[in-house]
Design a protein around this motif. Structure first.
Motif, PDB file in Angstrom:
ATOM      1  N   PHE A 135       0.821  -1.212   0.000  1.00 25.82           N
ATOM      2  CA  PHE A 135       0.000   0.000   0.000  1.00 25.82           C
ATOM      3  C   PHE A 135       0.855   1.261   0.000  1.00 25.82           C
ATOM      4  N   THR A 139       0.458   4.971  -2.236  1.00 30.38           N
ATOM      5  CA  THR A 139      -0.257   5.999  -1.469  1.00 30.38           C
ATOM      6  C   THR A 139       0.695   7.070  -0.934  1.00 30.38           C
ATOM      7  N   ASP A 140       1.788   7.304  -1.641  1.00 31.09           N
ATOM      8  CA  ASP A 140       2.774   8.292  -1.200  1.00 31.09           C
ATOM      9  C   ASP A 140       3.330   7.965   0.183  1.00 31.09           C
ATOM     10  N   HIS A 142       1.952   6.041   2.668  1.00 35.17           N
ATOM     11  CA  HIS A 142       1.026   5.770   3.765  1.00 35.17           C
ATOM     12  C   HIS A 142       0.637   4.293   3.795  1.00 35.17           C
ATOM     13  N   GLY A 144      -2.029   1.183   4.326  1.00 36.52           N
ATOM     14  CA  GLY A 144      -3.428   0.980   3.960  1.00 36.52           C
ATOM     15  C   GLY A 144      -3.940  -0.325   4.530  1.00 36.52           C
ATOM     16  N   VAL A 159      -6.900   4.264   3.902  1.00 35.01           N
ATOM     17  CA  VAL A 159      -5.539   4.791   3.948  1.00 35.01           C
ATOM     18  C   VAL A 159      -5.316   5.443   5.310  1.00 35.01           C
ATOM     19  N   ARG A 161      -3.611   7.977   7.670  1.00 32.45           N
ATOM     20  CA  ARG A 161      -2.949   9.282   7.516  1.00 32.45           C
ATOM     21  C   ARG A 161      -2.272   9.669   8.822  1.00 32.45           C
ATOM     22  N   ALA A 186      -9.654   5.367  -0.460  1.00 34.17           N
ATOM     23  CA  ALA A 186      -9.093   5.460  -1.810  1.00 34.17           C
ATOM     24  C   ALA A 186      -9.631   4.280  -2.611  1.00 34.17           C
ATOM     25  N   MET A 188      -8.681   1.528  -5.920  1.00 34.60           N
ATOM     26  CA  MET A 188      -7.583   0.963  -6.694  1.00 34.60           C
ATOM     27  C   MET A 188      -8.137   0.268  -7.930  1.00 34.60           C
ATOM     28  N   VAL A 195      -4.103   4.130  -8.069  1.00 34.09           N
ATOM     29  CA  VAL A 195      -4.893   4.486  -6.882  1.00 34.09           C
ATOM     30  C   VAL A 195      -5.407   5.919  -7.008  1.00 34.09           C
ATOM     31  N   ALA A 197      -7.369   8.860  -4.665  1.00 31.15           N
ATOM     32  CA  ALA A 197      -7.870   9.290  -3.365  1.00 31.15           C
ATOM     33  C   ALA A 197      -9.334   9.683  -3.478  1.00 31.15           C
TER      34      ALA A 197
END
Length: 206
Positions: A135, A139-140, A142, A144, A159, A161, A186, A188, A195, A197
């Motif tokens: 994940f 997800t930059d 992050h 999941g 996700v 945060r 999010a 997928m 993905v 958001a």
């Protein structure tokens, strides 16, 4: 497992589990209904290892494959992801497995393995070696959890945060992990693994 006849309500016998190891002394958790999926006469049932007191987790999981017509476990699949605890399927019969919402805390607080999702393709009984999604890689960075098929080739997942709710070592891990603004949604694309958001669905507590 207990085998029962839903017509007569009679119990007809057991299916013994394979021997379950205890990595680092952690007991196995054979997941509840969220981690089971039935396809073509076989039940796929996730097993993971989590210590919620020490907040530790095995890096890998397993999936039992149960033939529900012969009433026997026919395979035990090694899953190279922690806390495999959620199972879902699409219209074509592809199966997807992912973690539950505990693992991001283990990853971020105690350096546990990154959460990921796995696939068993339609017509196959083993994991697709070419389809594993960490994940954090989509997800930059992050974590999941809880990948669930939503239709049209897409799945919904949560996700975490952590940047919105920094961890305080003096507080409770669960309060931090399940804070009301700690998670959002999010989607997928399961073919491209792209993905998107979904901030419009709001923040939530996992």
């Amino acid at each position: 497992y207990v085998i029962w006849n839903p017509t007569t309500l009679a119990i007809t016998g057991p299916i013994p589990f394979p021997e379950l190891p205890k990595p680092d002394g952690i007991e196995a958790f054979v997941t509840m209904d969220r981690g089971t999926v039935l396809r073509d006469g076989k039940l796929f049932h996730a097993v993971s290892w989590t210590d919620t007191k020490g907040y530790l987790m095995a890096d890998e999981s397993q999936v039992f494959v149960v033939d529900v017509e012969r009433d026997e476990i026919v395979d035990v699949l090694d899953a190279p992801c922690p806390d495999i605890n959620v199972a879902t399927r699409d219209e074509a019969g592809n199966l997807y497995f992912s973690n539950w919402v505990y693992s991001p805390g283990v990853t971020l607080v105690n350096g546990g393995a990154r959460a990921c999702a796995l696939k068993i393709a339609a017509g196959e009984d083993s994991f697709d070696a070419n389809w594993t999604v960490a994940f954090a890689s989509v997800t930059d960075g992050h974590e999941g959890a809880n990948l669930v098929y939503a239709g049209d080739g897409k799945a919904l997942f949560a996700v975490f945060r952590e940047d919105r709710n920094p961890y305080d070592e003096s507080g409770e891990v669960f309060d931090w992990l399940f804070g009301s603004t700690s998670w959002d949604f999010a989607s997928m694309d399961l073919e491209t693994r792209e993905v998107t958001a979904l901030p419009g669905l709001g923040e939530h507590g996992g």
